[in-house]
Design an enzyme around this catalytic site. Structure first.
Site, PDB file in Angstrom:
ATOM      1  N   SER A 254       5.024  -4.299  -7.944  1.00  0.00           N
ATOM      2  CA  SER A 254       4.419  -4.079  -6.639  1.00  0.00           C
ATOM      3  C   SER A 254       4.357  -2.580  -6.431  1.00  0.00           C
ATOM      4  O   SER A 254       5.175  -1.838  -6.985  1.00  0.00           O
ATOM      5  CB  SER A 254       5.233  -4.773  -5.555  1.00  0.00           C
ATOM      6  OG  SER A 254       5.982  -3.822  -4.834  1.00  0.00           O
ATOM      7  N   LYS A 255       3.386  -2.156  -5.664  1.00  0.00           N
ATOM      8  CA  LYS A 255       3.226  -0.712  -5.483  1.00  0.00           C
ATOM      9  C   LYS A 255       4.429  -0.115  -4.767  1.00  0.00           C
ATOM     10  O   LYS A 255       4.661   1.077  -4.798  1.00  0.00           O
ATOM     11  CB  LYS A 255       1.929  -0.414  -4.732  1.00  0.00           C
ATOM     12  CG  LYS A 255       0.733  -0.824  -5.581  1.00  0.00           C
ATOM     13  CD  LYS A 255      -0.592  -0.272  -5.172  1.00  0.00           C
ATOM     14  CE  LYS A 255      -1.597  -0.697  -6.251  1.00  0.00           C
ATOM     15  NZ  LYS A 255      -2.964  -0.733  -5.819  1.00  0.00           N
ATOM     16  N   ARG A 256       5.218  -0.977  -4.130  1.00  0.00           N
ATOM     17  CA  ARG A 256       6.409  -0.484  -3.420  1.00  0.00           C
ATOM     18  C   ARG A 256       7.629  -0.417  -4.340  1.00  0.00           C
ATOM     19  O   ARG A 256       8.689   0.020  -3.924  1.00  0.00           O
ATOM     20  CB  ARG A 256       6.700  -1.370  -2.211  1.00  0.00           C
ATOM     21  CG  ARG A 256       5.913  -0.948  -0.979  1.00  0.00           C
ATOM     22  CD  ARG A 256       5.822  -2.057   0.027  1.00  0.00           C
ATOM     23  NE  ARG A 256       4.826  -3.043  -0.408  1.00  0.00           N
ATOM     24  CZ  ARG A 256       5.010  -4.358  -0.379  1.00  0.00           C
ATOM     25  NH1 ARG A 256       6.112  -4.866   0.052  1.00  0.00           N
ATOM     26  NH2 ARG A 256       4.051  -5.182  -0.804  1.00  0.00           N
TER      27      ARG A 256
END
Ligand code: GLU
Length: 475
Positions: A254-256
């Site tokens: 995930s981009k997080r």
């Protein structure tokens, strides 16, 4: 077979992400393997998400990786325009064709009306909601009134009844979708901008795209696209939906997830090599027939085989990334390694007092170990620190009874002329004088001057530290 033409179609919403870079890479490898064209198309119809400079950044990092498009907005070859927002009249033309053929219709329902209806469907226990076809079933009088009213409208496709969409995915084999599971979706929004699923079909067709390699998140879009191909009577391209990239806990990237650097810009900034990144990413969801892991771009183009794209998620293995980069750096001539790493060092420490030769020797000391340019900063810390920190392992060495003995003997015999030869001689003298040899001798000195139990060649380390630092640290 027609000439192979593939495309990479990013939305200009930010820097080049590892997932997109991999999509671009597999499209590129496939195209080049079959002497085909690799097209870059900008999918900028989600205007709120577009960012200033997003397109330039995509281009810049693709080029950095060596994934150079044969056609792009800045290098058009007759299939343009290559930005979707410059193709609006084309989409309009094809949408009108669909309306005329009865495959699409104008929908005047407002978002409030739609939301209300979807809520009703949810309350009634429907698992998924869909458009109720109110505007499809308008009488011709109603239709005429609406047309005159100049109210905003969307254009919706009339999804065919009871149709099965089947295609053979190059990775997954046969995939089937039923039209009954798909509601009448929007082709063109009220602002005249097409939705992704509509624009992508018009573009892939007009740009003569033969194969589409994209992320598996697009698998469920494929039946929507296939129904359009069928309505227009066009031959769809071959599809390959690539599996997810997962982290070491096997969770979807995930981009997080900050445990993994996910943007090419971050790798470039830290001095990773583009050739190594190219190599590493090629193994992210694809494997060669042999055990070989290091491949040049040309080799990858030659051996690339789409049948060997993975059917299971590919794990982003950070250790492998480091290993691959290290392998590439090892192959570089020392001058290149200096060029790659010294700018980072110069930013962190004052190098003005050091000669070019000294810096050269320092980099050479770490050449074999280095995985990316910036790493020189942490690797060579011991040369620049004012005070050393001793970790537990090193603390333990300090408690050995031999350590103070070798320390004072070494201090007493520091060479007058500072050379590796003379330092070796000092070691010999200390050995003879104290009767201490092997690990207690070498580890003792190493820990005292570097604070570490492990490090590069001891004699070179002593030599590069120089007489003043060595003396200070032994005092
Ligand atoms: N613009 C789409 C994306 O970035 C492209 C999808 C496709 O390749 O069809 O996901």
């Amino acid at each position: 077979m027609n000439k192979v033409r593939v495309r990479y179609a990013p939305s200009p919403t930010g820097h080049l992400h590892i997932g997109n870079a991999r999509t671009a890479l597999f499209n590129y490898l496939f195209a080049k393997h079959y002497d085909g064209d690799f097209v870059l198309r900008i999918e900028d119809t989600d205007i709120e998400r577009n960012v200033e400079g997003g397109e330039e950044s995509q281009m810049y990092y693709l080029n950095w990786l060596g994934i150079t498009p044969d056609e792009s907005p800045s290098n058009p070859k007759g299939y343009g325009p290559y930005r979707q927002m410059e193709r609006l009249d084309l989409y309009q033309k094809y949408a009108n064709q669909l309306i005329e053929a009865g495959h699409a219709y104008k929908c005047y329902c407002t978002s409030e009306e739609l939301d209300e209806d979807y809520q009703k469907q949810i309350d009634a226990g429907h698992a998924s909601t869909r458009y109720n076809r109110k505007c499809l079933h308008m009488s011709s009088e109603e239709k005429a009134l609406k047309e005159q009213s100049e109210l905003p409208f969307t254009i919706r496709i009339r999804v065919p009844d009871e149709t099965t969409y089947t295609f053979t995915d190059m990775i997954r084999g046969e995939v089937k979708f039923e039209s009954k599971d798909i509601g009448d979706w929007v082709l063109v929004k009220t602002n005249g901008i097409p939705t992704y699923n509509f624009a992508v079909v018009i573009d892939d067709y007009l740009m003569a795209i033969t194969h589409v390699f994209r992320g598996e998140e697009h698998l469920s879009n494929t039946p929507k696209q296939l129904m359009l191909y069928e309505m227009f009577g066009w031959q769809p391209p071959e599809f390959a939906h690539m599996t997810l990239i997962v982290n070491e806990q096997r969770k979807k990237l995930s981009k997080r997830d900050h445990s993994i650097m996910q943007y090419m810009s971050q790798y470039k900034e830290l001095g990773y090599l583009p050739e190594a990144m190219f190599n590493f990413m090629a193994l992210l969801g694809w494997s060669p027939e042999t055990e070989q892991e290091i491949f040049s771009k040309e080799e990858l183009i030659r051996v690339f085989d789409e049948k060997r794209l993975s059917k299971s998620p590919s794990m982003f293995d950070k250790q492998k990334l480091t290993w691959v980069n290290n392998r590439y750096i090892k192959e570089l001539p020392i001058e290149k390694v200096i060029e790659l790493s010294v700018p980072y060092l110069a930013k962190e420490v004052d190098l003005s007092g050091y000669s070019e030769q000294w810096i050269h020797q320092l980099v050479a000391l770490y050449h074999d170990q280095l995985s990316y340019g910036h790493e020189i900063v942490t690797l060579s810390e011991l040369f620049f620190k004012e005070t050393l920190n001793f970790d537990d392992e090193a603390q333990e060495v300090l408690t050995w009874e031999t350590t103070p003995v070798v320390k004072s003997a070494f201090l007493n015999h520091l060479p007058e002329i500072w050379s590796i030869e003379n330092l070796k001689e000092t070691m010999n003298v200390v050995k003879k004088e104290t009767g201490i040899k092997g690990k207690p001798l070498f580890m003792g000195i190493r820990v005292l001057v570097s604070g570490q139990c492990h490090g590069p060649d001891l004699m070179s380390t002593l030599f590069l530290l120089g007489p003043d630092k060595v003396k200070n640290r032994l005092m």
